[in-house]
Design a protein around this motif. Structure first.
Motif, PDB file in Angstrom:
ATOM      1  N   ASP A 299       0.838  -1.197   0.000  1.00 40.52           N
ATOM      2  CA  ASP A 299       0.000   0.000   0.000  1.00 40.52           C
ATOM      3  C   ASP A 299       0.875   1.250   0.000  1.00 40.52           C
ATOM      4  O   ASP A 299       1.460   1.596   1.016  1.00 40.52           O
ATOM      5  CB  ASP A 299      -0.912  -0.020   1.230  1.00 40.52           C
ATOM      6  CG  ASP A 299      -1.847   1.183   1.289  1.00 40.52           C
ATOM      7  OD1 ASP A 299      -1.981   1.893   0.269  1.00 40.52           O
ATOM      8  OD2 ASP A 299      -2.441   1.404   2.362  1.00 40.52           O
TER       9      ASP A 299
ATOM     10  N   GLU B 259       5.767   1.890   4.016  1.00 42.40           N
ATOM     11  CA  GLU B 259       4.531   2.308   3.348  1.00 42.40           C
ATOM     12  C   GLU B 259       4.223   3.738   3.758  1.00 42.40           C
ATOM     13  O   GLU B 259       4.097   4.034   4.954  1.00 42.40           O
ATOM     14  CB  GLU B 259       3.369   1.393   3.715  1.00 42.40           C
ATOM     15  CG  GLU B 259       3.480  -0.005   3.123  1.00 42.40           C
ATOM     16  CD  GLU B 259       2.243  -0.851   3.385  1.00 42.40           C
ATOM     17  OE1 GLU B 259       1.969  -1.756   2.577  1.00 42.40           O
ATOM     18  OE2 GLU B 259       1.561  -0.617   4.420  1.00 42.40           O
TER      19      GLU B 259
ATOM     20  N   SER C 141       0.313   4.346   5.469  1.00 40.74           N
ATOM     21  CA  SER C 141       0.014   3.558   6.667  1.00 40.74           C
ATOM     22  C   SER C 141       1.072   3.724   7.743  1.00 40.74           C
ATOM     23  O   SER C 141       0.836   3.383   8.908  1.00 40.74           O
ATOM     24  CB  SER C 141      -0.119   2.075   6.309  1.00 40.74           C
ATOM     25  OG  SER C 141       1.153   1.525   5.969  1.00 40.74           O
TER      26      SER C 141
ATOM     27  N   ARG D 296       3.600   1.940   8.061  1.00 36.52           N
ATOM     28  CA  ARG D 296       4.037   0.615   8.484  1.00 36.52           C
ATOM     29  C   ARG D 296       5.420   0.278   7.933  1.00 36.52           C
ATOM     30  O   ARG D 296       5.785   0.681   6.832  1.00 36.52           O
ATOM     31  CB  ARG D 296       3.050  -0.461   8.013  1.00 36.52           C
ATOM     32  CG  ARG D 296       1.668  -0.351   8.591  1.00 36.52           C
ATOM     33  CD  ARG D 296       0.863  -1.626   8.303  1.00 36.52           C
ATOM     34  NE  ARG D 296       0.810  -1.937   6.873  1.00 36.52           N
ATOM     35  CZ  ARG D 296       0.400  -3.111   6.391  1.00 36.52           C
ATOM     36  NH1 ARG D 296       0.026  -4.081   7.213  1.00 36.52           N
ATOM     37  NH2 ARG D 296       0.374  -3.323   5.086  1.00 36.52           N
TER      38      ARG D 296
ATOM     39  N   SER E  24       5.050   0.201  13.299  1.00 35.79           N
ATOM     40  CA  SER E  24       4.702   1.424  12.581  1.00 35.79           C
ATOM     41  C   SER E  24       5.471   2.592  13.180  1.00 35.79           C
ATOM     42  O   SER E  24       5.898   2.549  14.337  1.00 35.79           O
ATOM     43  CB  SER E  24       3.190   1.693  12.630  1.00 35.79           C
ATOM     44  OG  SER E  24       2.761   1.855  13.967  1.00 35.79           O
TER      45      SER E  24
END
Length: 360
Positions: A55, A71, A74, A76, A91
């Motif tokens: 993503d 990412e 997000s 992450r 994260s």
């Protein structure tokens, strides 16, 4: 240990081969005559999919042989196994992206994960210990290495990497404030150089400053060749995107010039492209070439170190936008697609990491 918009300093790698000789001539002349016409050819390459379903991925780094992926939206950090499956390592807390901001570049050194992320009105670099082992990695508590890099909806830069000198380099965009790129008291529109804990190296070009080079609009790729020469890709505005050879204390012209200008005081790029054909992001040096991942151009471009005015294009339009390219520990070349960030047309398996085979 926070270091705000005060600044810091650098070294310079050795030179070798024809590319370095060309760059040195340009640097010594402080942007002498413009480079000659560049030439481009089309090349054939095949790909193998390593992983899918990412993503808005932005950067790939390796912890030993384990691939880690950031990412953007997000925030992450993912680790990949040998089958291409991913799991969340953790994260990056406090990330507040939007537009081109978010979790951007990552780098790994001595068991720590370094991250460059947007946090409201600033971009900051943090490090976290990588805990556990492959398949069960985790993140320790954050330590701020550098904060106070201006953030904006555009032009956040965001690539970080450790150089052959063991120091941490970071690209910082102008965050939409064009004039900041020429202001050496600002962190914006710069390539920065620091120690692993954010201190100013004694041999940086500006005393007491993190600034290594300036006059950048939105640099997003940095990589070194075997001789220690630093290359950087940069987004232009409406006229030219650039590939630059970076020298300590060099002024690369933005916003006074864009692309090859031949003006005293500014260092010209070794190659330039129209933004619709390029929008260069991550870069990697593999063998005797610089490889450049391009977003709008949807192409992986190879520029030979011995003749940086030429290039070969691979994968044109085959996989959409390309955000990053890295040389994996086994020597293979990986490309990261970027079609799910709101600006691309994602396919059913996007985004992906591809292993690229040039048939050599």
């Amino acid at each position: 240990m926070k270091r705000g918009p005060a600044m810091k300093r650098r070294r310079r790698g050795a030179r070798g081969a024809a590319a370095a000789a060309l760059a040195l001539t340009m640097v010594t002349a402080c942007s002498s005559a413009p480079a000659g016409e560049s030439s481009t050819t089309a090349g054939a390459a095949s790909t193998e999919t390593i992983t899918t379903g990412l993503d808005a991925p932005w950067s790939v780094a390796f912890h030993g042989g384990t691939p880690l992926v950031s990412e953007r939206d997000s925030a992450r950090i993912l680790e990949l196994d040998t089958a291409g499956s991913s799991r969340e390592v953790g994260s990056i807390g406090g990330t507040a992206g939007g537009g081109e901001g978010g979790l951007l570049g990552i780098a790994v050194q001595d068991g720590f994960l370094y991250s460059y992320a947007t946090a409201g009105e600033e971009n900051r670099i943090e490090r976290r210990e990588l805990t556990g082992s492959t398949g069960s990695l985790g993140l320790g508590p954050p330590e701020v290495i550098l904060d106070g890099i201006a953030a904006g909806p555009i032009h956040n830069g965001g690539r970080i990497a450790f150089g052959p000198d063991g120091l941490l380099y970071a690209t910082a965009g102008d965050a939409g404030n064009r004039g900041s790129a020429q202001d050496t008291t600002s962190l914006s529109g710069k390539i920065l150089r620091m120690t692993a804990d954010g201190a100013v190296p004694e041999d940086n070009p500006l005393p007491g400053s993190l600034v290594y080079s300036y006059g950048h609009r939105n640099p997003q790729g940095i990589a070194w060749d075997a001789e220690g020469t630093l290359y950087s890709s940069e987004f232009g505005q409406n006229t030219w995107d650039e590939l630059n050879v970076i020298t300590a204390g060099g002024n690369y012209g933005w916003p006074e010039v864009e692309g090859i200008a031949g003006r005293d005081g500014f260092i010209d790029p070794v190659q330039q492209w129209e933004p619709a054909d390029a929008s260069p992001s991550g870069i990697a040096v593999s063998g005797e070439s610089v490889f450049i991942a391009n977003l709008r151009g949807e192409v992986l471009r190879e520029v030979p170190l011995a003749d940086p005015r030429t290039s070969t294009e691979y994968l044109t339009g085959e996989h959409g936008r390309l955000r990053d390219v890295v040389s994996a520990p086994d020597g293979s070349l990986w490309a990261l697609t970027n079609n799910t960030d709101g600006r691309g047309g994602p396919g059913p398996d996007d985004d992906r990491i591809l292993r690229v085979d040039l048939g050599r």
